[in-house]
Design a protein around this motif. Sequence first.
Motif, PDB file in Angstrom:
ATOM      1  N   PRO A 133      -1.507  -6.232  -3.269  1.00  0.00           N
ATOM      2  CA  PRO A 133      -1.761  -7.620  -2.880  1.00  0.00           C
ATOM      3  C   PRO A 133      -0.983  -8.580  -3.783  1.00  0.00           C
ATOM      4  O   PRO A 133      -0.943  -8.387  -5.001  1.00  0.00           O
ATOM      5  CB  PRO A 133      -3.268  -7.786  -3.093  1.00  0.00           C
ATOM      6  N   GLU A 134      -0.376  -9.598  -3.172  1.00  0.00           N
ATOM      7  CA  GLU A 134       0.333 -10.669  -3.881  1.00  0.00           C
ATOM      8  C   GLU A 134       1.449 -10.148  -4.783  1.00  0.00           C
ATOM      9  O   GLU A 134       1.643 -10.605  -5.902  1.00  0.00           O
ATOM     10  CB  GLU A 134      -0.663 -11.523  -4.667  1.00  0.00           C
ATOM     11  N   ARG A 135       2.156  -9.178  -4.258  1.00  0.00           N
ATOM     12  CA  ARG A 135       3.292  -8.660  -4.987  1.00  0.00           C
ATOM     13  C   ARG A 135       4.288  -8.154  -3.957  1.00  0.00           C
ATOM     14  O   ARG A 135       3.930  -7.982  -2.782  1.00  0.00           O
ATOM     15  CB  ARG A 135       2.828  -7.519  -5.889  1.00  0.00           C
ATOM     16  N   VAL A 189       4.403 -14.034  -6.256  1.00  0.00           N
ATOM     17  CA  VAL A 189       3.938 -14.510  -4.956  1.00  0.00           C
ATOM     18  C   VAL A 189       2.854 -15.556  -5.168  1.00  0.00           C
ATOM     19  O   VAL A 189       2.002 -15.414  -6.048  1.00  0.00           O
ATOM     20  CB  VAL A 189       3.366 -13.321  -4.144  1.00  0.00           C
ATOM     21  N   HIS A 241      -2.475 -12.598  -0.070  1.00  0.00           N
ATOM     22  CA  HIS A 241      -3.894 -12.422  -0.376  1.00  0.00           C
ATOM     23  C   HIS A 241      -4.713 -12.067   0.872  1.00  0.00           C
ATOM     24  O   HIS A 241      -5.644 -11.279   0.804  1.00  0.00           O
ATOM     25  CB  HIS A 241      -4.403 -13.730  -0.992  1.00  0.00           C
TER      26      HIS A 241
END
Lengths: 127, 845
Positions: free
Chosen positions: A20-22, A63, A39
């Motif tokens: 998540p968020e990468r 991100v 997210h």
Amino acid sequence: MTAAVLTVWTAVCRVDQLEPERGVAALLGGRQVALFRTHDGTVHAIGNIDPFSGAAVLSRGIVGDRGGVPTVASPVYKQVFSLVDGRCLDDDTVRVDVYDVRLRHGTVEVAVEDTVDRPGTAPWAGR
Amino acid sequence: MTRELVVVGHGMVGHRLVSALRDRDTAGTWHVTVLGEEDRPAYDRVALSSYVDGRTEDDLALDDHDDPRVDVRRGTPVVAIDREARQVRTGSGELIGYDALVLATGSVPFVPPVPGRDLPGCFVYRTLDDLDAITAAAEAAMERPGPGRRSAVVVGGGLLGLEAARAMRLLGLSPQVVEIAPRLMPVQVDEGGGALLRTLVERQDIAVRCGVSVAGIVADRGRLVAQLSDGIELDADLVVFSAGIRAADGLARAAGLGVGERGGVLVDDRCRTADEHVWAVGECAALEGRTYGLVAPGYAMAEVVADRLLGGDARMSSAELDMSTQLKLLGVDVASFGDAHATTEGALPVVINDPVAGTYAKLVVSDDASTLLGGVLVGDASRYAALRPLVGSALPADPVALIAPDGVELGADALPDSAQVCSCNAVTKGALREAIAEGAHDVPALKACTRAGTSCGSCVPLLKTILVQEGVEVSTALCEHFAFSRAELFEIVAGAGIATFSELIETHGTGRGCDVCKPVVASILASLGGIKGTGGHILAGEQASLQDTNDRFLANMQRDGTYSVVPRVPGGEITPDGLIAIGEVARDFGLYTKITGGQRIDLFGARVEQLPAIWRRLVDAGFESGHAYGKALRTVKSCVGSTWCRYGQQDSVGLAVALELRYRGLRSPHKIKSGVSGCARECAEARSKDFGIIATETGWNLYVGGNGGFTPRHADLLVSDVDTDTLVRLVDRFLMFYVRTADRLQRTASWIEAMDGGLDHLRAVIVDDSLGICADLEAAMAAHVASYADEWAGVLADEDKLARFVSFVNAPDTPDPTISFVTERGQPVPAPRTPVLIGIPEVGS
């Protein structure tokens, strides 16, 4: 050469390989694509090459969001790009490619509009 | 044609004149020769007493005039002026011609004509040489055998006398101040203020005798006896005369120039003498017959003469000269401004005297109570900055309310544009507003373009207020996601026990974060990790997604997308086997190698998928992460120290290694660098570091707030001659205080600069524990030290973390095809890039 464009969906990785968020980088033919999982679980794909430095590193940026738009910041000179349409939010004359993404059976597939260097997927390849 | 300006005297005012002229003489009209009597660079004489506190000649030195058109000749006294021939003669007989001559000879100490004043053991208090001699005599007195305290009689209880008394105490002597007037600081304060001042000074273990004079001094069995006018005799090891100054006008007198009744070269409102080629500025000049012993009027005169020499029409009058004084002596605030003694006709004093609280405040107002004329503040001078600029202006409130404990707090908005905010450099509020409008949007920028706040610094709080008032004080919000500054977020995370970014942004922010706030929060979480027990690896769990690419891959990204690798080499000490191991890794992976400024080795050109294999080799050879990628402690550089060096006074390598190992891995608002030098030759360049340590004969001097980089700055002395344990304790506190309170990407230099009270405040907090937080700071550092673990070893031991080090998620071992190298001087370097076409896909062959 014929200028016909064909959309090819290519399986890249399992969705659980995306943190998540990468982001991660993927090699699709001769092209580098950066994939990001935000997210809310959405997966975005944009070109991996940072237009400001020429380095293939956008997948390694942070991100986040700006004004509600999901973004990635280039790790080289920190310009921020929209993950939705590839626009550079710090310089509106610059944008990177955006690719369609779909999830099928836990696999991330990216649509690449390119056929020439993928023998077997293009009907005229090798002729 | 270039004209020749000769400046006689190389003190603060002469220095300012040359700076002002050089700043404005863009056409190169003047070549300047400065002839200085002292064999030293120009120095900040106002801060003379801090020399006894451990500040060095270098610390006090004013900027060199680094200009080919300025020729500064030290140790070159001028003995005569030949006005006819327009030349001066130096002590060695050399003749130097001039087109214009500026006398900036300053003043000489006034020594009352008492018998015995020339005896050995009698000193004046004026120059660094004087202070060297006094220090030597004090040390000799301390070593003298025999019982009893060693004492010094200080003749004069004015501003300089009280500074001298303080210096005597610092040197270990018991000072006794003898003042002929009925109160201390008679020029600045009135009777009521003087009485309180005396009480506060006596509390500092300084004996005070007012209303008496020294009638004679006699030698007595190796010591001195000062005989006072009331018959009392005081034993003394030293006698220091600090009873005032006299203009050094001897050269002018001998040259036939007019002098004032009480001395000083007579000048007109252009600061020109009767000879149109000769000017005089500073303490040696008598403007309207009167001399001025403060630096602010001297600076004003220097500015006028610089302007006149370039054809301007600047003028000055004594009425405009600001004789305000504010100082902190022996911990006692004293301020005096405007018509402090109510000498204006009809002037009315308004006084609040509170001996219980130890404060005295007086305002002098006009007979109709409409205009502020002056004032005196003793014990608490916090309102000085707001009140002084109001002199001559309408009172914004009832005068009692302006000095009452619960009275009106004056803001900068009460000031008219004409009010002088910085009296040292004569900067008005109007000039500051103009500078702000032209883009000076913080205190350092205002200092740079107006000089306000660069001398005594008392107006800095007011500069901040004016910035806010002008609406340019930038919001402290970190980014669009958090309305808090980094320091505030630190407190929130620490206080609320928040352990993840998600939790923090859900409770205290908006959106999902960005490349500004995420690394900040990652750093805060890492700093608090040791204390909260939530620590662990910086790539653990969600924290990994917050890290900048350097921290995420534990290496430094270079412009082509490859990384550089820096193993830690504590203190720059490395074994031959270590060197060989690094060399073999570099050779086997085809890396470019370079020695860094921090005394270690940087290996360039590693692709992301190569990093684990490279580090496996390095970790096996005993190396660990050097944190070159992090906002963290980088290196503690050292010279070779007493182990090998003929001049070394302490083991600088040993200390550097210990410090680097102690603070390794500490996450901070910006990178932190340090250095340890084994002697005053300073080969480790410690004073260009965030914290630098220089060995003394008996211990260490600690300097803080230095950096190289874009705005180089020398570190300032925080404490001197401390032992190693004390040093480490102070560095612990310094670093933790910085980690907790600095802004994002704020290095220690600007952190201290931006602090209310600057270095003095920092010293109060971490040396004197004025906020009572030192135990906390030390505990936090102890927790950090205890929880340290090598980040790279942590990655190599964890399959999930290792899995991130791939070039492509669908082709993990395929090198990035855009990376290629060419050979330069026998090593690989990035191939020049062909221009990138934006938005056009590459077409394969």
